[in-house]
Design an enzyme around this catalytic site. Structure first.
Site, PDB file in Angstrom:
ATOM      1  N   SER A  76      25.177  62.934  81.924  1.00 57.59           N
ATOM      2  CA  SER A  76      25.781  62.801  83.255  1.00 57.59           C
ATOM      3  C   SER A  76      27.153  63.462  83.320  1.00 57.59           C
ATOM      4  CB  SER A  76      25.918  61.328  83.642  1.00 57.59           C
ATOM      5  OG  SER A  76      24.674  60.704  83.598  1.00 57.59           O
ATOM      6  N   HIS A  84      31.780  57.926  80.049  1.00 54.91           N
ATOM      7  CA  HIS A  84      31.461  56.652  80.706  1.00 54.91           C
ATOM      8  C   HIS A  84      30.651  55.749  79.794  1.00 54.91           C
ATOM      9  CE1 HIS A  84      28.127  59.375  81.275  1.00 54.91           C
ATOM     10  NE2 HIS A  84      27.362  58.319  81.331  1.00 54.91           N
TER      11      HIS A  84
HETATM   12  N1  APR Z   1      10.278  69.973  79.773  1.00 54.57           N
HETATM   13  C1  APR Z   1      10.441  69.038  78.800  1.00 54.57           C
HETATM   14  N2  APR Z   1      11.650  68.747  78.248  1.00 54.57           N
HETATM   15  C2  APR Z   1      12.717  69.429  78.685  1.00 54.57           C
HETATM   16  C3  APR Z   1      12.625  70.416  79.703  1.00 54.57           C
HETATM   17  C4  APR Z   1      11.331  70.681  80.252  1.00 54.57           C
HETATM   18  N3  APR Z   1      11.149  71.590  81.191  1.00 54.57           N
HETATM   19  N4  APR Z   1      13.871  70.898  79.928  1.00 54.57           N
HETATM   20  C5  APR Z   1      14.706  70.234  79.102  1.00 54.57           C
HETATM   21  N5  APR Z   1      14.019  69.345  78.350  1.00 54.57           N
HETATM   22  C6  APR Z   1      14.532  68.413  77.347  1.00 54.57           C
HETATM   23  C7  APR Z   1      15.677  68.940  76.498  1.00 54.57           C
HETATM   24  O1  APR Z   1      15.197  69.735  75.415  1.00 54.57           O
HETATM   25  C8  APR Z   1      16.344  67.644  76.028  1.00 54.57           C
HETATM   26  O2  APR Z   1      15.781  67.182  74.808  1.00 54.57           O
HETATM   27  O3  APR Z   1      15.097  67.291  78.021  1.00 54.57           O
HETATM   28  C9  APR Z   1      16.031  66.649  77.149  1.00 54.57           C
HETATM   29  C10 APR Z   1      17.251  66.227  77.975  1.00 54.57           C
HETATM   30  O4  APR Z   1      18.083  65.497  77.137  1.00 54.57           O
HETATM   31  P1  APR Z   1      19.697  65.541  77.159  1.00 54.57           P
HETATM   32  O5  APR Z   1      20.174  66.863  77.606  1.00 54.57           O
HETATM   33  O6  APR Z   1      20.136  64.973  75.844  1.00 54.57           O
HETATM   34  O7  APR Z   1      20.086  64.511  78.345  1.00 54.57           O
HETATM   35  P2  APR Z   1      20.179  62.928  78.323  1.00 54.57           P
HETATM   36  O8  APR Z   1      21.553  62.506  77.940  1.00 54.57           O
HETATM   37  O9  APR Z   1      19.022  62.353  77.583  1.00 54.57           O
HETATM   38  O10 APR Z   1      20.052  62.603  79.885  1.00 54.57           O
HETATM   39  C11 APR Z   1      18.879  62.937  80.592  1.00 54.57           C
HETATM   40  O11 APR Z   1      19.164  61.197  82.210  1.00 54.57           O
HETATM   41  O12 APR Z   1      20.860  59.690  82.676  1.00 54.57           O
HETATM   42  C12 APR Z   1      20.309  60.909  82.974  1.00 54.57           C
HETATM   43  O13 APR Z   1      22.206  62.146  83.715  1.00 54.57           O
HETATM   44  C13 APR Z   1      21.253  62.041  82.711  1.00 54.57           C
HETATM   45  O14 APR Z   1      19.974  63.474  84.048  1.00 54.57           O
HETATM   46  C14 APR Z   1      20.286  63.169  82.720  1.00 54.57           C
HETATM   47  C15 APR Z   1      19.049  62.594  82.043  1.00 54.57           C
HETATM   48 ZN    ZN Z   2      25.408  58.271  80.773  1.00 57.10          ZN
END
Ligand code: APR
Ligand code: ZN
Ligand code: ZN
Length: 369
Positions: free
Chosen positions: A47, A66
């Site tokens: 986020s 946060h």
């Molecule tokens: N298909 C499958 N997986 C994907 C794709 C896709 N097209 N694009 C990205 N990913 C994967 C990434 O490789 C990564 O492992 O999605 C994951 C996203 O994880 P993070 O970037 O670590 O994000 P995270 O902190 O888990 O948050 C995810 O939840 O709370 C919300 O704001 C936050 O929107 C965000 C989401």
């Molecule tokens: Zn968070």
């Protein structure tokens, strides 16, 4: 220790490249009903990145972060439930505690919460920068700082045996994932589940699904490394995302999962979610998409196949109830969370931690103080 103090904090001033500066900031003492917490660990969450990429607008300069845990070091007048030395996890959704939603046990639905405006519930901030200009704690926390001031009810006391790094994650990614499974989807033992996105939030969903007894648990990601981590967190299968995802999930779940979670925040994968569940199944939206983007869904999947879309805001958490529950499950060994932390970094390495997230390299960096 009760006057204004100087602290080092990671501050975002709107830099086009999404860079933060580590600055000395002024932090006023806790007012009535507030506490000052010495931050011991702050998670680097997706986020925050939305803000750095310009996808969400927040007041600037912003003290970022946060997801925090620490130790209470000063209490304002009227504080009754917390004392100096208590270990606490910070809840970033700071509800009013008085409105109908709050009274009904739905603090996450409180319309009076000012967290999104980076303000404390009374509409003010305790922060200023070296020039005397107001500073705004992101989501009313500003966790990437040596110390923070939050309302008493947003600092949840937990068992001191929970390490600060793990405790910080309970405040956002782990709490969100656990709540999405337990509070929003109400997953039952032996239900089949698919989780799209195996980052910090996705892995937290997977470990909560395992705790709930779901099976199979299919993890989806575009990164092989993330899929390996998903299997270690309790997924029974790992699948690379792509065009034929629905048929591959159907093969593994006997025609479609009972429940699916989107944990990325992409409108394309959100739109795909109903195709991964069986008629009557639940699709849970956890990831937060960029402001204003639309999700396109075939209405017949809902109206004819009886699928349900469930929105999950902060995992439907009631922090005072759920944080200690999550901590107990962790301490008992039923909810393994140590594997979520891939790097411990100093505050001055905050930009590298976001770069690693942009490259999709780390599940979770935690800033330790
Ligand atoms: N298909 C499958 N997986 C994907 C794709 C896709 N097209 N694009 C990205 N990913 C994967 C990434 O490789 C990564 O492992 O999605 C994951 C996203 O994880 P993070 O970037 O670590 O994000 P995270 O902190 O888990 O948050 C995810 O939840 O709370 C919300 O704001 C936050 O929107 C965000 C989401
Ligand atoms: Zn968070
Ligand atoms: Zn309220």
């Amino acid at each position: 220790m009760t006057g204004t103090i100087d602290v080092s904090a990671a501050v975002f001033r709107g830099d086009a490249e999404g860079r933060l500066s580590v600055e000395r900031m002024r932090l006023d003492p806790p007012s009535h009903g507030e506490v000052r917490v010495r931050v011991r660990a702050a998670g680097v969450c997706g986020s925050d990145r939305h803000v750095l990429e310009g996808e969400w607008q927040v007041p600037l300069p912003a003290i970022m972060g946060h997801e925090a845990a620490g130790v209470v070091e000063a209490v304002g007048a009227g504080v009754q439930s917390l004392g100096v030395g208590d270990h606490v996890i910070i809840a970033w959704h700071q509800a009013c505690q008085r409105c109908g939603e709050c009274a009904a046990g739905k603090p996450w639905a409180c319309l009076l919460a000012k967290s999104n405006d980076s303000l404390l519930p009374d509409g003010t901030t305790r922060w200023s920068d070296a020039q005397g200009a107001a500073g705004y704690p992101y989501l009313a926390v500003g966790a990437m700082s040596e110390a923070i001031v939050v309302p008493e009810f947003a600092a949840i006391r937990i068992d001191e045996r929970v390490p600060f790094e793990v405790a910080s994650l309970i405040g956002c990614s782990v709490g969100t994932g656990y709540g999405a499974v337990v509070n929003n989807a109400r997953v039952e033992a032996s239900e089949s589940a698919v989780v799209v996105g195996s980052g910090g939030v996705g892995l937290s969903i997977i470990s909560a699904l395992r705790l709930a007894g779901a099976t199979p648990i299919v993890a989806v990601d575009v990164s092989e490394e993330k899929l390996r981590e998903a299997l270690a967190a309790g997924a029974t299968h790992g699948v690379l995302g792509g065009e034929d995802l629905a048929s591959r999930v159907a093969d593994l779940t006997d025609g479609g999962a009972d429940v699916a979670f989107e944990a990325i925040g992409r409108v394309q994968t959100m739109a795909q979610l109903p195709s991964l569940i069986r008629p009557g199944g639940r699709a849970v939206f956890v990831g937060l998409p960029p402001e204003g983007q639309k999700v396109e869904i075939d209405g017949l999947l809902l109206a004819y196949e009886g699928k349900t879309i469930i929105g999950s805001n902060y995992g439907g958490l009631v922090p005072a109830r759920d944080f200690p529950r999550i901590a107990r499950a962790y301490l008992s060994g039923a909810l393994p969370l140590d594997g979520l932390i891939s790097a411990r970094v100093g505050l001055d390495e905050v930009n590298e931690a976001f770069d690693a997230m942009r490259r999709g390299e780390r599940t979770r960096s935690v800033i330790v103080f």
